[in-house]
Enzyme design. Structure first.
Site, PDB file in Angstrom:
ATOM      1  N   HIS A 306      33.319  61.780 -18.994  1.00 22.07           N
ATOM      2  CA  HIS A 306      32.212  60.841 -18.851  1.00 22.07           C
ATOM      3  C   HIS A 306      32.475  59.630 -19.721  1.00 22.07           C
ATOM      4  CE1 HIS A 306      30.442  62.326 -22.674  1.00 22.07           C
ATOM      5  NE2 HIS A 306      30.646  63.529 -22.208  1.00 22.07           N
ATOM      6  N   HIS A 349      32.083  62.429 -32.400  1.00 22.56           N
ATOM      7  CA  HIS A 349      32.788  61.172 -32.647  1.00 22.56           C
ATOM      8  C   HIS A 349      32.351  60.528 -33.952  1.00 22.56           C
ATOM      9  CE1 HIS A 349      29.032  59.652 -30.935  1.00 22.56           C
ATOM     10  NE2 HIS A 349      29.372  58.417 -31.249  1.00 22.56           N
ATOM     11  N   GLU A 355      24.265  54.000 -35.475  1.00 24.12           N
ATOM     12  CA  GLU A 355      23.402  54.400 -34.364  1.00 24.12           C
ATOM     13  C   GLU A 355      22.083  54.969 -34.871  1.00 24.12           C
ATOM     14  OE1 GLU A 355      25.639  57.303 -32.239  1.00 24.12           O
ATOM     15  OE2 GLU A 355      27.373  56.003 -31.927  1.00 24.12           O
ATOM     16  N   HIS A 379      22.817  57.923 -37.567  1.00 23.99           N
ATOM     17  CA  HIS A 379      24.208  58.258 -37.838  1.00 23.99           C
ATOM     18  C   HIS A 379      24.921  56.951 -38.155  1.00 23.99           C
ATOM     19  CE1 HIS A 379      22.845  61.560 -35.044  1.00 23.99           C
ATOM     20  NE2 HIS A 379      23.143  62.197 -36.158  1.00 23.99           N
ATOM     21  N   HIS A 385      29.364  62.850 -36.006  1.00 23.91           N
ATOM     22  CA  HIS A 385      28.171  63.502 -35.471  1.00 23.91           C
ATOM     23  C   HIS A 385      28.469  63.947 -34.052  1.00 23.91           C
ATOM     24  CE1 HIS A 385      27.919  59.176 -34.672  1.00 23.91           C
ATOM     25  NE2 HIS A 385      27.233  59.462 -33.577  1.00 23.91           N
TER      26      HIS A 385
END
Length: 456
Positions: A306, A349, A355, A379, A385
């Site tokens: 994805h 990642h 974020e 994060h 995370h």
């Protein structure tokens, strides 16, 4: 002359009932609208004498010399020029609304953080006194970066008005209904919708249904715009026609009033004797708007793997670095998952962007427990995370048939700057002290064999 009555029954100036609020479709359009016939000049901007004895005035959202495709301004025809809507300023304190840089010596911003919803109180809070800053990033004085806030509202602003010279505001309701009575028209906003309030726009916020709680992204930098679709082409994601800008609406009201201005991170108030929401007609492309998030058409993989989460970007505020946003507003909503032989939740990642996420409703697929509606997580840049153990095990062992990810809507304010926690976020907001423990049960599956320990 007082033309405003009970705001739940009648809206000032043209006698519209709230059920008759009107909007014009489009994002970044050149609009024209008038609340009285003939109030809007045709063929010119600044006639010697405006109809109805109005004053012509320009509100500029960009520098005069900005490129034509980026230039934003609106011509307003108003009862009084806006120089009459301010007087001498007095500095005031709104202690919970912070601006960058706001680095607290005794607060550790390095970490993975998550909060339960900030609870309502019995205190009477309006748009200004109910704002609670969670993070700041960049520098408000150099017009880069952002701040994220939670708002808690239990009462309307009455003869009180506000504008920010620092920023445009992206408003994301989570519960309750608000009405933004602005210089350029009226927007009613409920959960699953967002609103954009431009820098310099004067408005009053009324509580229609409450108490109200939601999220705000305060953008110090370049304005939000729609992201480029690249090879996706002309359709899907957020479409311009689904953004709605209000028609002209004015108040001709004499009453002692207060205007509060946010300027370089400081708050000042000024006293005037009338409503400043007196624009009878306007034309231009610098205006507030709303957007129904249920109209967002997500794009995704239809075979394997994805794409990066940037594929879900609704709006982006560019920086001076191409492809690296000052802010991205990203939406994770209902969608079909059909990928073959693929770990379907967001993967683990570390990201150069920081974020901040908020949950509007439902369950987020990477965190089945703990990230609840009204909650937030942070994060920060280059901090790892990803899914907790339950999400990892469930996705790794699932029967990969087409699956509808349903009853979910969360979002992300993503910025190229590190986000610093405020003292409120670190000490007063309901921080989940055990959030970091959600990855503790992730086990080692490597044993030197190609099969690992998956089936052992």
């Amino acid at each position: 002359m007082d033309q405003r009555t009970d705001s739940n029954q009648n809206l000032a100036g043209n006698g519209r009932n709230t059920a008759d609020l009107e909007y014009m479709p489009g994002f970044g359009n050149d609009f024209e609208t008038e609340a009285l016939p003939g109030a809007l000049p045709q063929g010119m901007n600044s006639p010697q004498k405006c109809a109805y004895g109005l004053y012509g005035e320009q509100l500029s959202g960009t520098a005069f010399t900005a490129p034509s495709h980026q230039n934003e301004r609106t011509w307003c025809y108003r009862i009084r020029p806006s120089v009459k809507h301010t007087s001498r300023f007095r500095k005031i304190d709104l202690p919970y609304w912070k601006s960058a840089p706001n680095v607290c010596d005794d607060v550790v911003s390095l970490g993975q953080y998550r909060w339960d919803p900030v609870p309502h109180t019995d205190e009477g809070l309006n748009w200004l006194t109910g704002m609670r800053t969670m993070t700041t990033a960049g520098d408000v004085n150099t017009q880069v970066g952002m701040a994220s806030h939670i708002y808690l509202i239990t009462k309307s602003m009455e003869d009180e008005y506000f504008y920010s010279a620092d920023s445009e505001l992206l408003v994301v309701p989570q519960e309750g209904v608000l009405r933004f009575c602005t210089e350029l028209g009226v927007i009613e906003l409920e959960p699953k919708e967002i609103a954009i309030l431009p820098r310099g726009l004067v408005y009053r916020v009324e509580l229609v249904e409450g108490p109200a709680r939601g999220f705000v992204c305060e953008n110090y930098g370049q304005k939000f715009e729609l992201p480029g679709r690249g090879p996706i082409g002309a359709n899907c994601m957020a479409n311009r026609r689904d953004f709605k800008t209000p028609v002209a609406h004015y108040e001709d009201r004499d009453a002692p009033s207060t205007v509060t201005v946010k300027w370089c991170g400081q708050f000042h108030e000024t006293k005037i004797g009338h409503s400043p929401l007196d624009v009878v007609a306007w034309h231009g492309n610098y205006a507030p708007c709303k957007y129904d998030l249920r109209n967002y058409c997500p794009i995704g993989s239809i075979l394997f793997d994805h794409p990066d989460p940037s594929i879900f970007t609704v709006l982006t505020a560019p920086s001076g670095v191409p492809g690296t946003a000052n802010i991205d507003f990203v939406l994770f909503r209902e969608r079909w998952m059909v990928m073959e032989d693929t770990f379907r939740p967001p993967w683990y990642h570390k990201n150069i962007m920081s974020e901040l996420m908020g949950n509007i409703y439902g369950q987020y697929d990477a965190k089945p427990q703990g990230f609840i509606p009204g909650g937030m997580s942070l994060h920060n840049m280059m901090l790892p995370h990803g899914p907790d153990n339950n999400a990892f095990e469930g996705a790794s062992n699932a029967d990969l048939k087409p699956e509808k990810l349903d009853n979910t809507m969360s979002f992300m304010f993503e910025t190229r700057f590190p986000q610093h926690l405020t003292e409120f976020a670190a000490k007063d907001a309901p921080l989940q002290d055990d959030y970091i423990d959600c990855w503790d049960s992730l086990g080692k599956k490597f044993d030197g064999t190609p099969e690992g320990t998956w089936n052992k």
